[in-house]
Design an enzyme around this catalytic site. Structure first.
Site, mmCIF file in Angstrom:
data_model
loop_
_atom_site.group_PDB
_atom_site.id
_atom_site.type_symbol
_atom_site.label_atom_id
_atom_site.label_comp_id
_atom_site.label_asym_id
_atom_site.label_seq_id
_atom_site.Cartn_x
_atom_site.Cartn_y
_atom_site.Cartn_z
ATOM 1 N N CYS A 339 3.618 -1.198 3.097
ATOM 2 C CA CYS A 339 2.266 -0.619 3.090
ATOM 3 C C CYS A 339 2.334 0.807 2.551
ATOM 4 O O CYS A 339 2.663 1.744 3.283
ATOM 5 C CB CYS A 339 1.673 -0.626 4.499
ATOM 6 S SG CYS A 339 0.004 0.087 4.577
ATOM 7 N N CYS A 342 0.194 3.395 4.445
ATOM 8 C CA CYS A 342 0.691 3.802 5.762
ATOM 9 C C CYS A 342 1.885 4.740 5.642
ATOM 10 O O CYS A 342 1.922 5.804 6.260
ATOM 11 C CB CYS A 342 1.091 2.577 6.576
ATOM 12 S SG CYS A 342 -0.240 1.392 6.860
ATOM 13 N N ASP A 343 2.874 4.319 4.864
ATOM 14 C CA ASP A 343 4.163 5.004 4.878
ATOM 15 C C ASP A 343 4.365 5.967 3.720
ATOM 16 O O ASP A 343 5.321 6.754 3.730
ATOM 17 C CB ASP A 343 5.289 3.962 4.866
ATOM 18 C CG ASP A 343 5.244 3.059 6.090
ATOM 19 O OD1 ASP A 343 4.752 3.517 7.131
ATOM 20 O OD2 ASP A 343 5.683 1.907 6.003
#
Length: 521
Positions: A339, A342-343
């Site tokens: 992701c 997200c990261d």
């Protein structure tokens, strides 16, 4: 920082506060401290029960905002805007006495926890999964004075992130030790800190009566099937690990008719609200293990519980496809990620790779190019598969390198984190090495049908084969959404197929269950 419209809305929400809430901000000389001070000041001015004070304690993180009640402490290390702004507002409301939406049984379970639990949650402000974890732990802290929760912006506190080798969010620590990584529900959290929780849940599920329609999976297809079944007056249950499925990780949605633009979490919240408007038994945090046909159907769950039904709709969706190369599993969450939203912020200023040259891969590369030092895109085929407009944009960016005919062969690391990868140049048959800190895998999806391989007829790609009514190879079992052999994996198509499968199940019950005719009246 907050516009007039948002302030007006918050003032209305804060009218639910019934007892004092103290905001304490620990500041330094940074720009982020100035932002946090402004945010806290504006919030404190919206209700007289919200007070504000400042400190400069060197032993505490800064900038940090603490939301304090008479016996509760919820902390936000960083400036909780973006996806975490809602987490902050809910923390203030719950600290101020506004009831949460947690199940009464779970509230009692939280209140019974006697040990000191200090949770630290490392997040990125662009992560759409993180708020669910933060809010679950914040709710626990608001209920039980033995529990403390601290959200930490990993992009801002890079020293801590590097010291703890955090390369994927959300990452939760309990009393200084790793507790969980990735999405985790309140139910799962309680199962880990309360040994008796899982047994109680299984016993409760085993007591449930037979359903008319049991829907497995709670993405758009499952949600639609649940609404259509409930509207027919059928006894309906929806069971899944989490509500929303892959949509929760979708950043922008601009092709859902009647809604010009939205984001995955917002759409998921609306779908869940719609489902909850009907008499649907919503069972989350449970994973299907097997399906048996015996006087109806029995669904075995990995927890050990069993649910029974007269008909079943399979809507378990799909998951990220893995590279299946040495090192991938070992370094998942330690440099291997799926992701980018997200990261991505955890790799600020570093070199990363994106595996896959389709739309998702090129979109990820463009997003990461704004954060990281350099992005290398590796595509197996001779040409990129993304839309021309995306390819043009990627090629226009100076810090994106695109390599085609590249077969990733191994993820390399130092035992703690990713340090690079090797790939086979399919044109020259030479093995090449790339030094980097992160690898984002974007090579499509796999249907979640491992638990059905010996039950239903599947396509060579592992998808459930269905007919125009959503019926599968087993009478009484229907399927919908990305788990099926539909050629187009789209949210709006999944919703339509969920409705089709539900109507197919209703039609099946009318013809095979003598007690169903009363619902059609």
């Amino acid at each position: 920082m907050l516009d007039t419209k948002i302030k007006s809305q918050l003032q209305t929400h804060f009218s639910a506060i019934s007892h004092p809430v103290q905001l304490v901000i620990n500041l330094d000389e940074s720009k982020k401290s100035i932002e946090l001070n402004q945010l806290a000041t504006e919030l404190s001015e919206l209700n007289p029960l919200i007070s504000l004070s400042t400190t400069q304690l060197s032993e505490r993180r800064s900038p940090m905002l603490s939301v304090l009640g008479p016996r509760s402490e919820i902390n936000f290390a960083g400036v909780p805007m973006g996806h975490e702004f809602t987490s902050l507002i809910l923390a203030i409301l719950h600290t101020g006495g506004h009831d949460s939406k947690i199940d009464p049984e779970q509230i009692a379970q939280i209140q019974s926890l006697e040990n000191e639990l200090n949770f630290e949650i490392y997040i990125s402000l662009s992560c759409q999964t993180c708020p669910g974890v933060v809010q679950a732990l914040n709710s626990m802290a608001a209920i039980n004075p033995n529990i403390k929760a601290t959200m930490i912006d990993g992009a801002l506190f890079q020293d801590e992130v590097q010291q703890r080798n955090i390369l994927s969010v959300p990452a939760v620590y309990l009393n200084g030790q790793p507790f969980s990584q990735g999405a985790i529900s309140l139910t799962d959290i309680l199962s880990k800190v309360d040994s008796s929780s899982a047994e109680k849940t299984v016993a409760k599920l085993n007591e449930k009566d037979q359903y008319d329609v049991l829907i497995v999976g709670a993405g758009p297809a499952g949600a639609a099937a649940a609404v259509y079944s409930a509207r027919k007056g059928l006894k309906t249950a929806l069971v899944a690990e989490k509500f929303g499925g892959q949509v929760t990780e979708t950043l922008g949605i601009e092709n859902f008719l009647s809604v010009k633009a939205t984001q995955g979490p917002q759409l998921v919240a609306q779908l869940e609200e719609h489902v909850r408007d009907y008499d649907v038994d919503l069972i989350t945090h449970q994973k299907a293990q097997s399906l048996r046909s015996d006087n109806g159907f029995t669904l075995d769950l990995e927890s050990g519980a069993q649910l029974t039904a007269k008909s079943v709709v399979v809507a378990t969706g799909a998951r990220w496809r893995e590279m299946n190369v040495p090192g991938e599993k070992e370094y998942r969450g330690h440099g291997v990620a799926y992701c980018p939203h997200c990261d991505g912020p955890l790799f600020k200023g570093k070199r990363v790779a994106v595996i896959g040259g389709g739309n998702s891969g090129i979109e990820a590369a463009i997003d990461l190019a704004n954060i990281t030092d350099h992005v290398t895109v590796l595509e197996f085929a001779e040409q990129l598969r993304a839309d021309a407009v995306l390819i043009k944009k990627a090629r226009s960016l100076g810090n994106i390198t695109i390599i085609t005919q590249a077969q990733t062969t191994e993820v390399l690391g130092d035992g703690n984190k990713v340090t690079g990868l090797t790939y086979l140049d399919r044109a020259t048959q030479q093995v090449q090495h790339v030094e980097l800190a992160g690898i984002f895998v974007q090579i499509g999806l796999l249907p979640n049908t491992d638990w059905l391989k010996d039950t239903l007829t599947l396509s060579p790609q592992g998808e459930v084969i269905t007919d125009k009514h959503g019926a599968t190879s087993m009478a009484g079992v229907f399927a919908a959404g990305d788990v099926t052999d539909t050629p187009y994996k789209q949210i709006i198509i999944a919703i339509g197929s969920g409705a089709t499968a539900s109507l197919g199940a209703f039609d099946y019950l009318i013809r095979h269950d003598e007690n169903t005719t009363e619902f059609a009246a």
